[in-house]
Enzyme design. Structure first.
Site, short mmCIF file in Angstrom:
data_model
loop_
_atom_site.label_atom_id
_atom_site.label_comp_id
_atom_site.label_asym_id
_atom_site.label_seq_id
_atom_site.Cartn_x
_atom_site.Cartn_y
_atom_site.Cartn_z
N SER A 1 35.69 -38.29 43.42
CA SER A 1 34.96 -37.42 42.01
C SER A 1 35.75 -36.19 41.82
O SER A 1 35.05 -35.61 41.10
CB SER A 1 33.58 -37.16 42.67
OG SER A 1 33.52 -36.55 43.96
N ASN B 1 26.20 -33.96 51.73
CA ASN B 1 24.82 -34.25 51.24
C ASN B 1 23.88 -32.88 50.79
O ASN B 1 23.62 -32.71 49.48
CB ASN B 1 24.05 -35.28 52.01
CG ASN B 1 24.65 -36.49 52.20
OD1 ASN B 1 25.63 -36.61 51.75
ND2 ASN B 1 23.98 -37.35 53.02
N THR C 1 7.93 -31.16 2.44
CA THR C 1 7.05 -32.32 3.25
C THR C 1 7.48 -33.55 2.79
O THR C 1 7.91 -33.77 1.43
CB THR C 1 5.63 -32.38 3.36
OG1 THR C 1 5.01 -32.74 1.95
CG2 THR C 1 4.99 -31.01 3.88
N HIS C 2 7.78 -34.80 3.70
CA HIS C 2 8.45 -35.91 3.29
C HIS C 2 9.72 -35.64 2.38
O HIS C 2 10.05 -36.71 1.50
CB HIS C 2 7.29 -36.65 2.32
CG HIS C 2 5.99 -36.73 2.83
ND1 HIS C 2 5.61 -37.79 3.94
CD2 HIS C 2 5.00 -35.94 2.90
CE1 HIS C 2 4.55 -37.63 4.17
NE2 HIS C 2 4.00 -36.51 3.91
N LYS D 1 37.28 -32.96 -1.84
CA LYS D 1 36.04 -32.88 -1.04
C LYS D 1 36.21 -31.54 -0.06
O LYS D 1 37.09 -30.97 0.15
CB LYS D 1 36.27 -34.04 -0.02
CG LYS D 1 35.91 -35.35 -0.39
CD LYS D 1 34.34 -35.32 -1.12
CE LYS D 1 33.27 -35.32 0.19
NZ LYS D 1 33.32 -36.55 1.07
N ASN E 1 33.93 -30.84 3.17
CA ASN E 1 32.92 -31.48 4.00
C ASN E 1 32.41 -30.53 5.33
O ASN E 1 33.01 -29.77 5.94
CB ASN E 1 33.35 -32.73 4.69
CG ASN E 1 34.22 -33.59 3.96
OD1 ASN E 1 33.46 -33.76 2.64
ND2 ASN E 1 35.15 -34.27 4.19
N TYR F 1 20.07 -39.79 50.58
CA TYR F 1 21.34 -39.61 49.83
C TYR F 1 22.00 -41.04 49.73
O TYR F 1 21.81 -41.88 50.51
CB TYR F 1 22.39 -38.72 50.38
CG TYR F 1 23.44 -38.66 49.63
CD1 TYR F 1 23.73 -37.85 48.56
CD2 TYR F 1 24.69 -39.61 49.77
CE1 TYR F 1 25.02 -37.99 47.76
CE2 TYR F 1 25.71 -39.58 48.99
CZ TYR F 1 25.87 -38.63 47.91
OH TYR F 1 26.99 -38.74 47.28
N GLN G 1 26.39 -39.41 43.12
CA GLN G 1 27.50 -38.62 42.39
C GLN G 1 27.82 -38.91 40.90
O GLN G 1 28.38 -38.46 40.30
CB GLN G 1 28.70 -39.45 43.27
CG GLN G 1 30.18 -38.99 42.75
CD GLN G 1 31.38 -39.45 43.68
OE1 GLN G 1 31.40 -38.76 44.98
NE2 GLN G 1 32.12 -40.07 43.12
N LYS H 1 27.27 -36.15 38.06
CA LYS H 1 27.90 -34.98 37.53
C LYS H 1 28.39 -34.99 36.18
O LYS H 1 28.22 -34.16 35.46
CB LYS H 1 28.98 -34.94 38.69
CG LYS H 1 28.45 -34.23 39.92
CD LYS H 1 29.41 -33.98 41.13
CE LYS H 1 28.54 -34.05 42.34
NZ LYS H 1 27.57 -35.34 42.20
N1 ARG Z 1 30.98 -36.52 46.08
C1 ARG Z 1 29.78 -36.65 46.53
C2 ARG Z 1 28.66 -36.56 45.42
O1 ARG Z 1 29.14 -36.13 44.56
C3 ARG Z 1 29.32 -35.42 47.68
C4 ARG Z 1 28.35 -36.05 48.76
C5 ARG Z 1 29.29 -36.88 49.36
N2 ARG Z 1 28.22 -37.38 50.55
C6 ARG Z 1 28.43 -38.59 51.07
N3 ARG Z 1 27.64 -38.87 52.04
N4 ARG Z 1 29.49 -39.55 50.75
O2 ARG Z 1 27.49 -37.06 45.49
#
Ligand code: ARG
Length: 465
Positions: A27, A114, A159-160, A287, A289, A321, A326, A329
């Site tokens: 990640s 975690n 309206t509308h 044009k 835009n 967890y 992951q 993110k």
């Molecule tokens: N990169 C992981 C995440 O974004 C961090 C936590 C990882 N924990 C694990 N037990 N592999 O969730």
């Protein structure tokens, strides 16, 4: 390249990780933006470990120095990222051990990635929400300025998407102010649930070591400590809330942008956009835009998508967890970046918009928008509302059939629809009067808008103090 043996969790493994697995599960390409928060959290954690005598003060000092040096390396661009180290947590810890040796191996005591990632996202969101709150306020200020600058500018209200009743342009602008205020409040409310410290939950069960979670919360300026270790490492409600609030904000921006696009068209011609904020066409030389509001309107889609992605990642996920988490993110970061940029660009865009007062005023002269004034007139002469409404409806129909405007009818013609009509009715057939008469709280009368602007100005200076 990281050797197999130097992976932080390699103890029970006899084989090297498959390259494809490494690449798929890493990640780091996106969670590196969390580095500041990861380091901030680690410093507080190390301070707590020393306070409760799990590690010595000297060890903590070495760890803190190492972490600060690593922050500098990352900020200077000299830090080496390697997918073999999976995520930002392992990168920093690995580098710490590389730099300060054995002592660095003590940092992860009483901690798991975690609870560490849960902490990092909370720290990230705390900053991000505050930044977005400022962006929202800035956009509100621009709307407030415009409302003041164009206080006398009238426009047809719709309206509308059909002309309905004349309103003040500033009233329309302040409608968006109120929408943004609800967005602000939602973000600030969500912040309460972000402001909870999860570290010390360990992998899921908590820890047998004598840690002091309250102390970590104080160091990191959190209002509360989480109460259930299993929930602490599994909970992403606060991320979903943030993205949901963002989806609503984008929905608001998309409505405003839609109006800006419409208003800039030849059909409306209510606003002129400065050249610097438009683009041309590679094919059609004439044009100009309105790409900016179009793009913001379009970006609403990715924020809705992120909300769906997050809800789906979390659906039916067993405690506690799971690596699925992951996947929170990218939607989170993409949403935060989209919101921050959209607010900023729209704010600049508005500063480059000039309302075409005359065109709006001319469009407001459409007399049928004053039909409701005639209903109110009759109500003022004791005609029941429904009867008045029906009479004016017939009157409008008569005008349409005879190709006449409301002002072109004679008093006799009016009287044929309702005896109560008198010569004073003609005074009611004015856009200015129509607007001025909407004095009930929240209506478009100028005196209401002025009072509202004043109240908002006072609130704003209160907020800034
Ligand atoms: N990169 C992981 C995440 O974004 C961090 C936590 C990882 N924990 C694990 N037990 N592999 O969730």
């Amino acid at each position: 390249m990281v050797k197999k043996s130097s992976k932080l969790w390699s103890g029970r493994f006899t084989q090297e990780t498959d390259k494809l697995v490494e690449e798929f599960s890493a990640s780091i390409s996106f969670d590196k933006v969390l580095y500041k928060y990861d380091i901030e959290g680690s410093i507080a954690h190390a301070q707590m470990l020393a306070k409760v005598r799990i590690i010595s003060d000297a060890d903590t000092q070495a760890i803190i120095k190492g972490l600060k040096d690593i922050q500098q390396e990352i900020e200077a661009g000299s830090f080496k990222f390697d997918p073999a180290l999976e995520d930002i947590h392992m990168h920093i810890e690995h580098r710490l051990i590389e730099k300060i040796g054995e002592v660095g191996k003590k940092l992860h005591t009483a901690r798991s990635r975690n609870d560490q990632i849960a902490l990092d996202i909370r720290l990230y969101l705390r900053d991000t929400i505050q930044e977005i709150e400022r962006g929202t306020t800035a956009l509100q200020n621009t709307l407030l300025h415009m409302a003041e600058d164009y206080i006398d500018c009238v426009m047809p209200g719709y309206t509308h998407l059909q002309r309905a009743q004349p309103v003040l342009f500033s009233h329309q602008l302040l409608a968006y102010f109120d929408m943004l205020e609800r967005d602000r409040q939602r973000y600030l409310d969500g912040l309460k649930r972000v402001d909870i410290m999860p570290l010390g939950s360990g992998a899921l069960a908590g820890t047998s070591l004598p840690i002091d979670r309250q102390y970590v919360a104080e160091l990191l300026n959190f209002s509360a400590v989480s109460t259930n270790s299993i929930d602490s490492v599994s909970d992403r409600d606060f991320v979903i809330e943030f993205v949901a609030h963002s989806a609503i904000l984008m929905m608001h921006l998309s409505r405003f942008c839609e109006e800006l696009v419409l208003w800039s068209s030849a059909e409306f011609n209510f606003i002129t956009i400065a050249d610097a904020f438009c683009t041309g066409s590679s094919l059609m030389p004439h044009k100009k835009n309105p790409d900016i509001p179009e793009l913001i309107r379009g970006k609403t889609g990715r924020v809705y998508g992120s909300l769906m992605a997050l809800l789906t990642v979390m659906k039916a996920l067993p405690l506690s967890y799971n690596k699925d988490l992951q996947e929170d993110k990218e939607p989170l970061f993409d949403t935060a970046n989209t919101i921050k940029k959209s607010l900023k660009v729209l704010n600049r865009f508005l500063e480059n918009v000039r309302p075409n007062r005359e065109v709006m005023a001319a469009a407001s002269q459409d007399e049928f928008m004053l039909a409701t004034e005639l209903v109110d007139y009759l109500v003022g002469k004791n005609v029941p509302f429904r009867t008045a409404h029906a009479a004016v409806g017939k009157l409008v129909n008569f005008c349409l059939e005879n190709k006449k405007t409301l002002r072109e009818l004679s008093l006799e013609e009016y009287k044929a629809f309702a005896q109560e009509f008198g010569s004073d009715l003609f005074q009611r057939l004015s856009v200015e009067k129509a607007i001025e008469s909407k004095k009930a709280y929240g209506g478009t009368a100028k005196e209401n808008i002025l009072r509202r602007v004043q109240a908002l100005r006072a609130q704003k200076s209160g907020r800034e103090e």
